[in-house]
Write a protein that holds these residues in place. Structure first.
Motif, mmCIF file in Angstrom:
data_model
loop_
_atom_site.group_PDB
_atom_site.id
_atom_site.type_symbol
_atom_site.label_atom_id
_atom_site.label_comp_id
_atom_site.label_asym_id
_atom_site.label_seq_id
_atom_site.Cartn_x
_atom_site.Cartn_y
_atom_site.Cartn_z
ATOM 1 N N LYS A 1 12.532 -14.086 3.346
ATOM 2 C CA LYS A 1 13.300 -15.269 3.748
ATOM 3 C C LYS A 1 14.188 -15.754 2.607
ATOM 4 N N ILE B 1 18.348 -15.717 2.706
ATOM 5 C CA ILE B 1 19.110 -16.963 2.607
ATOM 6 C C ILE B 1 20.085 -16.894 1.437
ATOM 7 N N SER C 1 24.183 -17.174 1.287
ATOM 8 C CA SER C 1 24.862 -18.207 0.498
ATOM 9 C C SER C 1 25.791 -17.585 -0.541
ATOM 10 N N LEU D 1 22.574 -25.078 -0.528
ATOM 11 C CA LEU D 1 21.553 -24.048 -0.288
ATOM 12 C C LEU D 1 20.837 -23.686 -1.580
ATOM 13 N N TRP E 1 13.898 -23.203 3.239
ATOM 14 C CA TRP E 1 13.349 -22.021 2.573
ATOM 15 C C TRP E 1 12.480 -22.399 1.371
#
Length: 494
Positions: free
Chosen positions: A161, A165, A169, A218, A227
């Motif tokens: 994960k 992510i 980003s 993020l 996350w």
């Protein structure tokens, strides 16, 4: 002498490469790593003194003067964070030397940590947006390795994960850089700021700034933090401490640098969005901190709360709020590392991360208990500890600017922080001991020394606020007056 500016990034890289060839010598790697971080801390102190006495200075790589080449820029804001990061990393490595298993020490743990801090320090010092992307990737690649060092299924799940992510980003980061370069023809931060000021922040540039806001949010865990709790609560405890202390702070630094130097012309759009995101982050982090009974997850949600609180200062953007954010940023790097190390020690002693499985630790480990108590008070902003001055300055700025919603949420989040950690303190340290003192596993010799060093540091920052004030004031002044930074980087060229 400006060449010394590259050493906070170069030294960890060189030492990290050397340690790859010493993989089987865990303790040797540990001592060399600690020594390199102490040297980096000393260099940072020198750089901070030089900035304070001589002003902002830069290092042009390859002799290419800005805006054409890559450069590092030292101002009070960046060097304060480099110094804090280096000290915290040295202390965390000391904890790893004492507590980490030999298996983990010989799995390239120490080189990965040094590459991580190289990326962190490079991100703080770079004066070029593309080089910021490169330093981000160095940091993230190292964090991928550190996150997967272990043998649990949860680590693998959270690593997938986390990596996914950050790949997304990073792609958005590249897209934002491409559009920004197409719009202004440069990626040198000072030159971009000058170009944007000349042409005005057009709707296109405002849109690009929102893409940067999404990217850095993020990275920092600002609203887009889904996350973070799992990723920060699954790896070995030293890794969690480094992540909680450093990784989100790089995203926060990028937000402060970008939206105070470059995209500050439309605050009714950009800073309003930051304020809304900070408010929602405070709400989500506070609810998460009281909703779980796993102490590592509680610590992770306290990281989220701090991100929201720090960005309240940027949303308000007054001298007091920026100073408060800088104080709180430095405090949080120390306090979060301390919190995760104490939580990890508690888990090691009890064999569980659930509060239901711990009770009466204070009777057998009083020093551990009172260290946690001091940490709890510091994170809640109780004077005279390090979290107090930042909370006072940001709260005062919120009152003066009429940001009463942000003020209310910021103060309520402090109550939630205190309540979440007080639950841990009450349930884990007080009450009847689950096992007798004779049956309780002993603490490893010296394992609390790194924690006590961080306790003294959080007390020292609180009591030494007056000594830090000139550096923090200078950092805030540079952030609020972009011309100071632009003149320092481009002034001699034009």
């Amino acid at each position: 002498m400006n060449n010394i500016l590259v050493l906070p990034m170069l030294l960890p890289i060189v030492v990290g490469v050397l340690l790859i060839f010493l993989r089987t010598y865990g303790r040797v790697q540990a001592w060399i790593s600690i020594a390199s971080m102490l040297v980096t801390s000393g260099i940072s102190v020198y750089l901070l003194h030089k900035v304070q006495t001589e002003g902002i200075f830069r290092l042009d790589f390859g002799g290419w003067e800005p805006p054409f080449g890559i450069l590092f820029v030292a101002d009070s804001f960046s060097v304060l964070l480099v110094l804090t990061s280096s000290i915290v990393t040295a202390i965390c490595l000391s904890y790893a030397l004492i507590s980490t298993s030999k298996e983990l020490q010989t799995m390239y743990f120490y080189p990965s940590v040094l590459f991580l801090i190289a990326g962190v320090n490079g991100s703080f010092l770079t004066g070029d947006l593309f080089n910021l992307f490169v330093c981000f990737e160095v940091m993230l690649l190292s964090s991928y390795v550190l996150l997967t060092l272990g043998n649990s299924k949860r680590q693998l799940r959270e690593a997938i994960k986390y990596v996914s992510i950050n790949i997304v980003s990073s792609w958005f980061f590249l897209v934002a850089l491409a559009f920004l370069y197409g719009a202004v023809g440069t990626l040198n931060m000072a030159h971009v700021a000058e170009r944007v000021a000349e042409v005005g922040q057009t709707p296109l540039l405002t849109t690009i700034s929102i893409v940067f806001l999404i990217v850095f949010s993020l990275k920092a865990g600002l609203l887009l933090y889904f996350w973070l709790p799992g990723s920060y609560s699954s790896p070995p405890i030293v890794t969690s401490a480094l992540f909680g202390a450093l990784l989100t702070k790089v995203g926060i630094y990028a937000l402060f640098r970008t939206f105070s130097l470059i995209f500050y012309h439309q605050p009714e759009t950009t800073h309003l969005l930051i304020g809304i995101m900070a408010a929602l982050t405070l709400i989500g982090g506070s609810l998460g901190a009281i909703a779980f009974n796993d102490i590592r997850t509680i610590a992770a949600y306290n990281v989220v709360i701090a991100v929201g609180f720090i960005l309240v200062g940027l949303a308000i953007s007054t001298p007091s709020s920026i100073e408060g954010s800088i104080y709180y940023l430095i405090h949080d790097m120390v306090a979060k590392a301390l919190l995760f190390l104490l939580v990890g020690t508690m888990i090691t002693l009890s064999g569980t991360s659930k509060m239901a499985g711990m009770s009466g630790l204070m009777k057998n480990y009083p020093l551990l208990g009172w260290s946690f108590f001091v940490t709890m008070l510091s994170l809640a902003g109780i004077p005279p500890l390090s979290g107090f001055i930042g909370k006072v300055l940001i709260s005062g700025a919120a009152i003066n600017s009429g940001s009463y919603v942000l003020l209310a949420l910021a103060l309520l989040s402090s109550i939630f922080v205190l309540y979440s950690l007080l639950r841990v303190f009450k349930n884990c340290f007080w009450g009847e001991t689950i096992v007798s003192k004779e049956e309780q596993p002993p603490l490893r010799k010296g394992v609390l020394w790194p924690c006590l060093a961080l306790v003294l540091l959080t007390i020292g920052i609180g009591l030494g606020t007056e000594g830090m004030a000139p550096y923090v004031t200078d950092a805030a002044e540079t952030l609020l007056n972009p011309g100071i930074y632009i003149d320092a980087v481009l002034g001699l060229i034009q």
